[in-house]
Write a protein that holds these residues in place. Structure first.
Motif, PDB file in Angstrom:
ATOM      1  N   SER A 151      -9.988   4.440  -8.553  1.00  0.00           N
ATOM      2  CA  SER A 151      -8.825   3.654  -8.117  1.00  0.00           C
ATOM      3  C   SER A 151      -7.506   4.245  -8.598  1.00  0.00           C
ATOM      4  O   SER A 151      -6.512   4.183  -7.872  1.00  0.00           O
TER       5      SER A 151
ATOM      6  N   GLN B  10       0.203  -2.144 -10.258  1.00  0.00           N
ATOM      7  CA  GLN B  10      -1.040  -1.689  -9.645  1.00  0.00           C
ATOM      8  C   GLN B  10      -1.933  -0.978 -10.668  1.00  0.00           C
ATOM      9  O   GLN B  10      -3.141  -1.212 -10.728  1.00  0.00           O
TER      10      GLN B  10
ATOM     11  N   ASP C  82     -10.370  -0.130   0.598  1.00  0.00           N
ATOM     12  CA  ASP C  82      -9.939  -1.250  -0.247  1.00  0.00           C
ATOM     13  C   ASP C  82      -8.452  -1.176  -0.574  1.00  0.00           C
ATOM     14  O   ASP C  82      -7.762  -2.185  -0.637  1.00  0.00           O
TER      15      ASP C  82
ATOM     16  N   ASP D  47     -13.930  -7.964  -3.410  1.00  0.00           N
ATOM     17  CA  ASP D  47     -15.209  -7.831  -4.131  1.00  0.00           C
ATOM     18  C   ASP D  47     -15.002  -7.469  -5.601  1.00  0.00           C
ATOM     19  O   ASP D  47     -15.763  -7.894  -6.466  1.00  0.00           O
ATOM     20  N   ARG D  48     -13.937  -6.730  -5.880  1.00  0.00           N
ATOM     21  CA  ARG D  48     -13.644  -6.411  -7.288  1.00  0.00           C
ATOM     22  C   ARG D  48     -13.220  -7.660  -8.045  1.00  0.00           C
ATOM     23  O   ARG D  48     -13.553  -7.833  -9.213  1.00  0.00           O
TER      24      ARG D  48
ATOM     25  N   SER E 264      -2.506  -4.085  -4.576  1.00  0.00           N
ATOM     26  CA  SER E 264      -3.595  -4.206  -3.604  1.00  0.00           C
ATOM     27  C   SER E 264      -4.893  -4.347  -4.377  1.00  0.00           C
ATOM     28  O   SER E 264      -5.193  -3.498  -5.220  1.00  0.00           O
TER      29      SER E 264
ATOM     30  N   ASP F 139      -3.170  -8.465  -0.949  1.00  0.00           N
ATOM     31  CA  ASP F 139      -1.942  -7.752  -1.326  1.00  0.00           C
ATOM     32  C   ASP F 139      -0.941  -8.778  -1.846  1.00  0.00           C
ATOM     33  O   ASP F 139      -0.526  -9.666  -1.109  1.00  0.00           O
TER      34      ASP F 139
ATOM     35  N   PRO G 266      -9.119  -5.234  -3.863  1.00  0.00           N
ATOM     36  CA  PRO G 266     -10.238  -5.641  -3.025  1.00  0.00           C
ATOM     37  C   PRO G 266     -10.857  -6.944  -3.556  1.00  0.00           C
ATOM     38  O   PRO G 266     -10.987  -7.111  -4.776  1.00  0.00           O
TER      39      PRO G 266
ATOM     40  N   LYS H 148     -14.945   3.925   0.280  1.00  0.00           N
ATOM     41  CA  LYS H 148     -14.805   2.469   0.210  1.00  0.00           C
ATOM     42  C   LYS H 148     -13.492   2.102  -0.489  1.00  0.00           C
ATOM     43  O   LYS H 148     -12.766   1.213  -0.051  1.00  0.00           O
TER      44      LYS H 148
ATOM     45  N   ARG I 270      -9.107  -7.185   1.304  1.00  0.00           N
ATOM     46  CA  ARG I 270      -8.349  -7.088   0.063  1.00  0.00           C
ATOM     47  C   ARG I 270      -7.169  -8.057   0.075  1.00  0.00           C
ATOM     48  O   ARG I 270      -6.778  -8.572   1.129  1.00  0.00           O
TER      49      ARG I 270
ATOM     50  N   VAL J 202     -19.773  -3.750  -6.516  1.00  0.00           N
ATOM     51  CA  VAL J 202     -18.486  -3.040  -6.465  1.00  0.00           C
ATOM     52  C   VAL J 202     -18.678  -1.532  -6.279  1.00  0.00           C
ATOM     53  O   VAL J 202     -17.950  -0.891  -5.525  1.00  0.00           O
TER      54      VAL J 202
ATOM     55  N   ASN K 160      -5.551  -2.360 -11.794  1.00  0.00           N
ATOM     56  CA  ASN K 160      -6.765  -1.521 -11.701  1.00  0.00           C
ATOM     57  C   ASN K 160      -7.480  -1.486 -13.045  1.00  0.00           C
ATOM     58  O   ASN K 160      -8.700  -1.594 -13.128  1.00  0.00           O
TER      59      ASN K 160
ATOM     60  N   ASP L 139     -17.907  -6.447   2.081  1.00  0.00           N
ATOM     61  CA  ASP L 139     -16.586  -6.047   2.522  1.00  0.00           C
ATOM     62  C   ASP L 139     -15.754  -7.279   2.893  1.00  0.00           C
ATOM     63  O   ASP L 139     -15.641  -7.658   4.048  1.00  0.00           O
TER      64      ASP L 139
END
Lengths: 407, 286
Positions: free
Chosen positions: A222, B5, A254, B137-138, B133, B128, B135, A250, B126, B207, B9, B123
């Motif tokens: 990421s 961001q 994302d 699933d994360r 940004s 925002d 996702p 992926k 995501r 993930v 992350n 899927d």
């Protein structure tokens, strides 16, 4: 009497034993001459187990087919083929040790290299020391072949051939292509591909806006992909192995990376990639050394066309598609058989010289070794996933689709 | 790229890291066993989740507890049958034993599951917001990791078994004299660690693609996190995990992804020298 009788029996037994030993010692060389022994250190367990099993599968297919047809012609004698394999557990050092064992204990005539440039490099040094011909079918880094070794030959073509043709092809389809981000795994093959594409892109006037490597064992991309997103490149080029590439693609989705061209080397060449990604694989391009859609016909070797190999493979694998590892490794044995037949002997130096003079058309494509032992006889296909299928964009002679830009 | 961001992350990755390390920290802190099996437990959890999801289509969030319980049973059995026999032996003995068991488990997984990367496809798109940004699933993975960590914290703090684990950790002999069945507590601790590893694997498979060769990577991460955060409690793994996630995220942007892992190791070495208990570790468990 008894003593005499016993000694008589002993003498008879001894004579019989000596006779057997003599017969065996006479028979041994005769037996050895009837079998071409090919040694193969394979990664059957460990991280490269999938790849090792691919090599094992096609080599078994090949030897079964050739032996069923009576073997190969060596100086007027039909020789059966025996592949002697050991599991080196994805441990490079162990691959080297097993290569020594294959040469010294098993007395193989020819060696096959294991998977990947890194492990091939180790085994190549052993083969060179003992002057045993080594045919590598899954190594493409020129640094492995540019060591001045005389006994090393490789059926894959040099990496640079995969990048220059790709840049030219993409630039032709998309003349406004101006920027590229290159992100590669810090490993022999992916790193050399990343370096080669950067050079090829710069040479064609494409600005390289990002160029970084990630370490082996990275489990998240990421940070890098967020940076790439902020640069909005026209082309994202990532190299690595299937697991890295599935995750990378992926994460691009994302994070909302919207590059019209995404290349992942050599992701689409493997079924695991398209299966693991589903629809996300669509539009991803790659260069590869071979794909079963390439239709070579009327060729030499165990199979007389790409389709004949493909059908045989489907049967042997229970319906799985072959990838370039299967293709290249099966063709590598065609090369060995051809060289031994032309040499008319299994003597290592003669086989080596015959290998160097190889000029063969196979189901995998043309094979002709250059100065450094790499296959320089072919243009490598550029492929792209389109609607879940692998399409060939280049070379023109075997192309079956136009390039698709990702929207 | 924005600061928010990079931080986001790092935080998401950090909570997943915490989830990876927590079981490892527990076994190391309580049993004084460096469990070389830990990475393979996580991979096993990931694979079981994938195959259960792929064959039934049931949500991996529902599959997770089943996988976690399966790993609990496996962990209990391994500790009771093998590791308990040598648990008081020098650390090298337990290290060798768990290393051997790991080789068996790792190779069995390679044979049965192959080394093909497997990914549970969730899927969900995501989100925002605020220049970040992320996702979905994360975010789900992060939420599950936090819930699991919180649950373990509560179990250790409030339950009878949790108090028994803490008692054994403080003084094995005294705990035995108080009527605590030490071998059972050891096996339970190891089983809880395996359960957490299995659950972490399930979260991970939602993930990231999982392959057998990740087991060494997970083990390495758990090691670094325990040293950074410190042993002796849930908070150590959480702080260590978050710290490593954030460090790797910023280092990936500032010095490049190639050097991000090296930076994590350098910080670990630095802490080993200046603060061997880790950032929040309890003294005596370093």
């Amino acid at each position: 009497m008894t003593t005499q009788g016993t000694s008589h029996i002993k003498a008879k037994t001894l004579a019989a034993a000596l006779g057997a030993v003599a017969a065996a010692s006479l028979a041994a060389p005769a037996m050895a001459q009837d079998v071409l022994k090919i040694g193969a250190p394979l990664a059957l367990t460990g991280g490269l187990a999938d790849e090792g099993h691919k090599q094992e599968l096609v080599w078994k297919m090949w030897s079964d087919k050739v032996n069923a047809a009576g073997g190969i012609d060596v100086g007027g004698t039909k020789m059966l083929v025996e592949i002697v394999e050991y599991d080196y557990q994805t441990d490079g050092k162990r691959a080297g040790q097993l290569a020594e064992k294959l040469i010294n204990d098993d007395e193989v005539n020819v060696l096959m290299a294991p998977f990947g440039s890194g492990h091939t490099k180790i085994v190549a040094a052993v083969a060179e020391r003992y002057q045993i011909p080594l045919v590598a079918c899954v190594s493409s880094s020129t640094e492995v072949f540019n060591q001045g070794f005389k006994y090393l030959f490789g059926t894959l073509a040099p990496n640079s051939g995969m990048t220059e043709a790709m840049v030219a092809e993409f630039k032709e389809t998309m003349p406004e292509l101006g920027t590229i981000a290159v992100y590669g795994r810090d490993d022999v093959f992916p790193k050399s591909m990343a370096t080669a594409i950067s050079a090829a892109a710069s040479g064609a006037g494409i600005e390289v806006v990002y160029e970084e490597l990630y370490p082996v064992g990275a489990i998240d991309h990421s940070a890098a992909l967020s940076t790439i997103k902020s640069m909005s490149p026209d082309w994202v080029y990532m190299t690595g192995y299937t697991q890295d590439l599935i995750l990378g693609r992926k994460q691009m989705e994302d994070l909302g990376i919207e590059a019209p061209i995404i290349t992942m080397v050599t992701g689409p060449a493997y079924k695991e990639f398209t299966e693991g990604l589903g629809e996300l694989a669509n539009g991803v391009s790659s260069s590869t050394w071979w794909h079963h859609a390439t239709g070579y016909t009327d060729v030499s070797g165990a199979w007389d066309s790409t389709d004949a190999f493909y059908q045989a493979f489907l049967e042997a694998s229970g319906g799985e598609d072959p990838d370039y590892v299967h293709g290249s490794c099966a063709a590598a044995l065609d090369v060995v058989a051809d060289a031994v037949t032309r040499a008319g002997s299994v003597e290592p130096t003669a086989v080596r010289d015959a290998l160097a003079a190889t000029d063969l058309e196979t189901f995998y494509g043309p094979i002709k070794f250059g100065e450094n032992g790499m296959n320089e006889g072919r243009e490598m296909p550029i492929i792209q996933v389109q609607s879940g299928e692998i399409k060939i964009l280049y070379p023109e002679s075997i192309a079956d689709a136009e390039m698709m830009v990702i929207e | 790229m924005g600061f928010a961001q990079i931080l986001a992350n790092g935080v998401v990755l950090g909570t997943l890291y915490a989830c990876i390390a927590i079981g490892f920290s527990l076994v190391w802190g309580v049993l004084n066993v460096i469990n070389m099996l830990h990475g393979s437990f996580i991979v096993l959890g990931g694979y079981l989740t994938y195959f259960a999801w792929a064959s039934t289509g049931i949500s991996p969030v529902i599959i997770l507890p089943v996988v976690a319980v399966a790993l609990f049973v496996l962990g209990y059995a391994l500790q009771y049958l093998f590791i308990n026999k040598v648990v008081t032996a020098p650390v090298l003995t337990t290290l060798t034993l768990t290393f051997g068991l790991d080789m068996i488990l790792y190779n069995l997984m390679t044979v049965f599951f192959t080394a093909t990367p497997r990914r549970v496809s969730l899927d969900y798109g995501r989100i925002d917001a605020l220049g970040v940004s992320m996702p979905v699933d994360r975010l789900i993975g992060m939420g599950l990791a936090l819930v699991l960590t919180g649950l373990l914290f509560l179990v250790l703090k409030t339950s009878r078994i949790g108090r028994a684990i803490v008692a054994v950790r403080m003084d094995r002999e005294a705990a035995a004299l108080m009527g605590i069945r030490v071998n059972h507590i050891y096996a339970t601790t190891f089983a809880i660690a395996a359960l957490m590893a299995g659950a972490a694997g399930a979260v991970f498979a939602m993930v990231f693609p999982v392959t057998t060769n990740l087991s060494g990577v997970f083990l390495g991460k758990a090691f670094v996190i325990c040293v950074i955060g410190g042993l002796g409690g849930v908070s150590g793994a959480l702080v260590g995990g978050l710290a490593l996630g954030i460090i790797e995220s910023f280092a990936g942007v500032i010095v490049g992804p190639q050097n991000a892992i090296t930076i994590g190791f350098l910080i670990m070495l630095f802490l080993l020298i200046v603060r061997p208990t880790g950032l929040v570790g309890v003294k005596g468990y370093e």
